[in-house]
Enzyme design. Structure first.
Site, PDB file in Angstrom:
ATOM      1  N   ASN A  26       5.051   7.960   9.599  1.00 47.95           N
ATOM      2  CA  ASN A  26       4.017   8.926   9.224  1.00 47.95           C
ATOM      3  C   ASN A  26       4.543  10.351   9.279  1.00 47.95           C
ATOM      4  O   ASN A  26       4.009  11.245   8.634  1.00 47.95           O
ATOM      5  CB  ASN A  26       2.814   8.811  10.163  1.00 47.95           C
ATOM      6  CG  ASN A  26       2.070   7.494   9.960  1.00 47.95           C
ATOM      7  OD1 ASN A  26       2.023   6.973   8.853  1.00 47.95           O
ATOM      8  ND2 ASN A  26       1.516   6.955  11.027  1.00 47.95           N
ATOM      9  N   ARG A  55       1.149  13.963   6.793  1.00 49.45           N
ATOM     10  CA  ARG A  55       1.891  14.272   8.032  1.00 49.45           C
ATOM     11  C   ARG A  55       3.386  14.473   7.780  1.00 49.45           C
ATOM     12  O   ARG A  55       4.111  14.919   8.658  1.00 49.45           O
ATOM     13  CB  ARG A  55       1.644  13.152   9.056  1.00 49.45           C
ATOM     14  CG  ARG A  55       0.234  13.165   9.613  1.00 49.45           C
ATOM     15  CD  ARG A  55      -0.129  11.859  10.312  1.00 49.45           C
ATOM     16  NE  ARG A  55      -0.473  10.785   9.363  1.00 49.45           N
ATOM     17  CZ  ARG A  55      -0.901   9.579   9.703  1.00 49.45           C
ATOM     18  NH1 ARG A  55      -1.038   9.277  10.980  1.00 49.45           N
ATOM     19  NH2 ARG A  55      -1.189   8.660   8.789  1.00 49.45           N
ATOM     20  N   GLN A  58      -5.174   3.757  -6.972  1.00 47.97           N
ATOM     21  CA  GLN A  58      -6.340   3.991  -6.113  1.00 47.97           C
ATOM     22  C   GLN A  58      -6.812   5.413  -6.432  1.00 47.97           C
ATOM     23  O   GLN A  58      -6.083   6.379  -6.195  1.00 47.97           O
ATOM     24  CB  GLN A  58      -5.932   3.870  -4.639  1.00 47.97           C
ATOM     25  CG  GLN A  58      -7.091   4.074  -3.680  1.00 47.97           C
ATOM     26  CD  GLN A  58      -6.620   4.256  -2.225  1.00 47.97           C
ATOM     27  OE1 GLN A  58      -5.461   4.559  -1.972  1.00 47.97           O
ATOM     28  NE2 GLN A  58      -7.538   4.090  -1.285  1.00 47.97           N
ATOM     29  N   TYR A  99      45.513  20.534  -8.088  1.00 51.36           N
ATOM     30  CA  TYR A  99      44.387  19.996  -8.859  1.00 51.36           C
ATOM     31  C   TYR A  99      44.937  19.123  -9.971  1.00 51.36           C
ATOM     32  O   TYR A  99      45.719  19.583 -10.803  1.00 51.36           O
ATOM     33  CB  TYR A  99      43.523  21.107  -9.469  1.00 51.36           C
ATOM     34  CG  TYR A  99      42.516  20.521 -10.432  1.00 51.36           C
ATOM     35  CD1 TYR A  99      41.498  19.681  -9.962  1.00 51.36           C
ATOM     36  CD2 TYR A  99      42.603  20.725 -11.801  1.00 51.36           C
ATOM     37  CE1 TYR A  99      40.599  19.082 -10.823  1.00 51.36           C
ATOM     38  CE2 TYR A  99      41.704  20.122 -12.680  1.00 51.36           C
ATOM     39  CZ  TYR A  99      40.705  19.303 -12.176  1.00 51.36           C
ATOM     40  OH  TYR A  99      39.827  18.695 -13.034  1.00 51.36           O
ATOM     41  N   LYS A 105      40.685  14.277 -10.212  1.00 52.69           N
ATOM     42  CA  LYS A 105      39.493  13.875 -10.977  1.00 52.69           C
ATOM     43  C   LYS A 105      39.891  13.027 -12.164  1.00 52.69           C
ATOM     44  O   LYS A 105      40.846  13.371 -12.871  1.00 52.69           O
ATOM     45  CB  LYS A 105      38.758  15.125 -11.453  1.00 52.69           C
ATOM     46  CG  LYS A 105      37.439  14.834 -12.138  1.00 52.69           C
ATOM     47  CD  LYS A 105      37.144  15.787 -13.282  1.00 52.69           C
ATOM     48  CE  LYS A 105      37.735  15.300 -14.589  1.00 52.69           C
ATOM     49  NZ  LYS A 105      37.362  16.118 -15.754  1.00 52.69           N
ATOM     50  N   ALA A 155      -0.375   4.379  -1.614  1.00 55.74           N
ATOM     51  CA  ALA A 155      -1.144   5.448  -2.264  1.00 55.74           C
ATOM     52  C   ALA A 155      -1.501   6.579  -1.318  1.00 55.74           C
ATOM     53  O   ALA A 155      -2.083   7.573  -1.739  1.00 55.74           O
ATOM     54  CB  ALA A 155      -2.410   4.852  -2.868  1.00 55.74           C
ATOM     55  N   ALA A 180      60.113  25.075 -10.142  1.00 50.42           N
ATOM     56  CA  ALA A 180      58.955  25.698  -9.491  1.00 50.42           C
ATOM     57  C   ALA A 180      58.457  26.883 -10.297  1.00 50.42           C
ATOM     58  O   ALA A 180      59.230  27.590 -10.941  1.00 50.42           O
ATOM     59  CB  ALA A 180      59.349  26.146  -8.089  1.00 50.42           C
ATOM     60  N   TYR A 218      41.067  22.229 -19.059  1.00 53.73           N
ATOM     61  CA  TYR A 218      39.830  22.687 -19.686  1.00 53.73           C
ATOM     62  C   TYR A 218      40.082  23.990 -20.438  1.00 53.73           C
ATOM     63  O   TYR A 218      40.560  24.971 -19.853  1.00 53.73           O
ATOM     64  CB  TYR A 218      38.788  22.900 -18.574  1.00 53.73           C
ATOM     65  CG  TYR A 218      37.408  23.230 -19.042  1.00 53.73           C
ATOM     66  CD1 TYR A 218      36.810  22.533 -20.091  1.00 53.73           C
ATOM     67  CD2 TYR A 218      36.670  24.231 -18.408  1.00 53.73           C
ATOM     68  CE1 TYR A 218      35.517  22.835 -20.490  1.00 53.73           C
ATOM     69  CE2 TYR A 218      35.378  24.528 -18.809  1.00 53.73           C
ATOM     70  CZ  TYR A 218      34.803  23.831 -19.858  1.00 53.73           C
ATOM     71  OH  TYR A 218      33.532  24.126 -20.260  1.00 53.73           O
ATOM     72  N   LEU A 251       0.846  -1.196   0.000  1.00 50.73           N
ATOM     73  CA  LEU A 251       0.000   0.000   0.000  1.00 50.73           C
ATOM     74  C   LEU A 251       0.878   1.242   0.000  1.00 50.73           C
ATOM     75  O   LEU A 251       1.637   1.474   0.940  1.00 50.73           O
ATOM     76  CB  LEU A 251      -0.905   0.008   1.241  1.00 50.73           C
ATOM     77  CG  LEU A 251      -1.805  -1.232   1.408  1.00 50.73           C
ATOM     78  CD1 LEU A 251      -2.684  -1.079   2.644  1.00 50.73           C
ATOM     79  CD2 LEU A 251      -2.646  -1.453   0.155  1.00 50.73           C
TER      80      LEU A 251
END
Ligand code: UD1
Ligand code: MG
Length: 471
Positions: A235, A15, A74, A374, A359, A10, A431, A395, A8
């Site tokens: 509930n 609440r 229902q 990164y 990543k 539906a 560096a 990117y 059930l």
């Protein structure tokens, strides 16, 4: 025993005060309904019916990849018995008279296969099981809001009375209905049309079946759930949080029983599956989402979040690290404060230090990226040392490009590697370099101006206000 299962789902879940259907709210990171579908399947039913409302076809859409579910709508939310009524035409069409129907509530997600198996066998053992109704009850400290189980002098259950229809004395009863009920399809067909909605909520209560059945001489069996939290319904948000805690305790218990050392079982959340080798150590406030594996003796520091990670043996993840979709070899050390994003593979003995983001990269054995870097879309060989503040500029605003760093490369601090670029084996980069072209193996590459200069008569600019105050 041939069973069909009705879930059930539906109800409007008012609440919860939410726009999300109640059964879609998560426990342990997955919708309550997903838990129930999994449990239902484990019982090998002939059919699973899920009753949803017309407003939330989102349920059938979300679970569209799940096979073997009949979605029933229902039309109006007239109560739990009305929801079951919506399934009757499907059962009749299948001529399922010799079957039993197990009715589960979509908001009671943690009922176990073991308890349901025991419940069905209790019903099956009844001589006249075709003419018997079984339901699961439990004893609770605070029964407020739940249906109370009324027993006669012979201690037989004779009715379930809902909170709003209960007298003060009935409200003191601590044995409550779990909402889980089973009976033969034939009996359901016979009794369901006879229920009325003459109650405080003007709803058709499934629980009224008990009183009706008793009046017709039909026997009732009850199975007591020994752990009430297992059959606790959700509930409200408060109950959701309680059920979540119970679920988490169970998850943590399982890994501890297999040999994991969990420093505080109340401060670990497993939202998915966590496989642990022996002597894994998990510190406080750690969250595991999806499928995670931790090899033997691996340590997860405080405040770490791991999502779908496959981590080998003897790895140390230091506090405040966030790892998602990562495969990590043996003896690696990660963090503190590391962020490793999907499609990253670390070979054995790699070190990723603080404030490093990685990543979609492959990092070879014994390579180190220890501080403030990164690294994205990179393939890094073995024994590479990447200095503090190094960035792969992957990117160009439109496309992502790859950086390849071969074995034994040493990259000085504050270097930018502008991809696509290959840093050949054994290269040293000074560096502060900005590398835009492939390097030559074994050579020193540098791009910065090494001639440190002094500019004579240079005046540091100051604001006009400051100038005035100085005057
Ligand atoms: C119900 C039981 C109560 C029991 C409690 C346990 C009834 C009348 N009461 O109360 O005895 O102690 O569960 O948690 O059964 N639903 C529909 N259509 C509807 C109404 C409800 O599909 O028209 C579904 C809901 O989505 C929910 C389930 O039925 O999954 C139970 O309904 P809910 O409103 O939560 O009943 P409770 O007040 O919790
Ligand atoms: Mg409920």
């Amino acid at each position: 025993m041939k069973i069909s299962i009705i879930i059930l789902a539906a109800g409007l879940g008012k609440r919860m005060c939410s726009s999300l259907p109640k059964v879609m709210h998560p426990i342990g990171g997955k919708p309550m309904l997903a838990h129930l579908l999994c449990t239902a399947r484990a019982l090998s039913p002939t059919n699973i019916y899920v009753v949803q409302n017309a407003l939330s076809p989102v349920l059938s859409e979300f679970f569209s990849s799940e096979k073997g579910i009949t979605w029933v709508t229902q039309a109006q939310q007239l109560g739990t018995a009305d929801a079951v009524k919506a399934v009757i035409p499907h059962l009749s069409a299948r001529k399922a008279e010799d079957e039993y129907v197990l009715i589960l509530c979509g908001d009671t997600p943690l009922v176990s296969v073991e308890l349901l198996t025991r419940f069905l066998s209790d019903l099956d053992q009844n001589k006249n099981s075709q003419n018997t109704i079984g339901f699961i009850s439990t004893n609770v400290d605070n029964p407020t809001g739940l249906g109370r189980v009324i027993r006669n002098e012979q201690n037989q259950a004779v009715a379930i009375v809902e909170e709003r229809d209960a007298t003060d004395s009935i409200r003191t009863i601590s044995e409550v209905n779990s909402g889980i009920l089973a009976l033969s399809t034939a009996l359901l067909n016979k009794l369901l049309p006879k229920l009325s909605n003459q109650n405080a909520q003007k709803e058709y209560y499934l629980t009224d079946l008990i009183q009706l059945a008793v009046a017709q001489g039909i026997s009732i069996t009850t199975t007591l759930a020994p752990i009430s939290s297992e059959v606790m319904g959700v509930n409200t948000r408060h109950q959701q949080a309680e059920v979540e805690r119970f679920y988490q305790q169970k998850q943590v218990q399982e890994i501890m029983e297999k040999g994991a050392c969990v420093l505080d079982p109340n401060r670990v959340d497993i939202r998915g599956v966590l496989n642990c080798g022996t002597d894994v150590l998990i510190d406080i406030n750690t969250i595991f989402e999806g499928n995670n594996t931790l090899g033997a003796r691996t340590k997860i520091g405080a405040h770490c979040i791991l999502i779908n990670c496959d981590i080998s043996e003897d790895v140390e993840i230091l506090p405040f690290s966030f790892l998602s979709g990562v495969k990590i070899g043996k003896h690696c050390q990660i963090g503190p404060y590391a962020r490793i994003r999907p499609d990253t593979v670390l070979a054995d003995s790699v070190k990723i230090g603080n404030f490093v983001e990685v990543k979609k990269s492959h990092i070879g054995t014994e390579s180190k990226i220890n501080h403030l870097s990164y690294v994205g879309d990179a393939v890094i060989g073995a024994s590479v040392n990447i200095g503090a503040g190094t960035i792969t500029c992957n990117y160009d605003g439109l496309f992502k490009h790859q950086t390849i760093i071969e074995d034994d490369v040493h990259i000085g601090s504050d270097t930018q590697l502008v991809a696509p670029v290959i840093i050949r084996k054994g290269t040293t980069i000074a560096a502060g370099s900005t590398v835009t072209r492939n390097t030559e193996a074994g050579k020193l590459t540098l791009t910065q101006d090494l001639n440190q200069r002094v500019i004579e008569n240079w005046v540091r600019p100051i604001s006009s206000e400051r100038k005035k105050s100085k005057e």
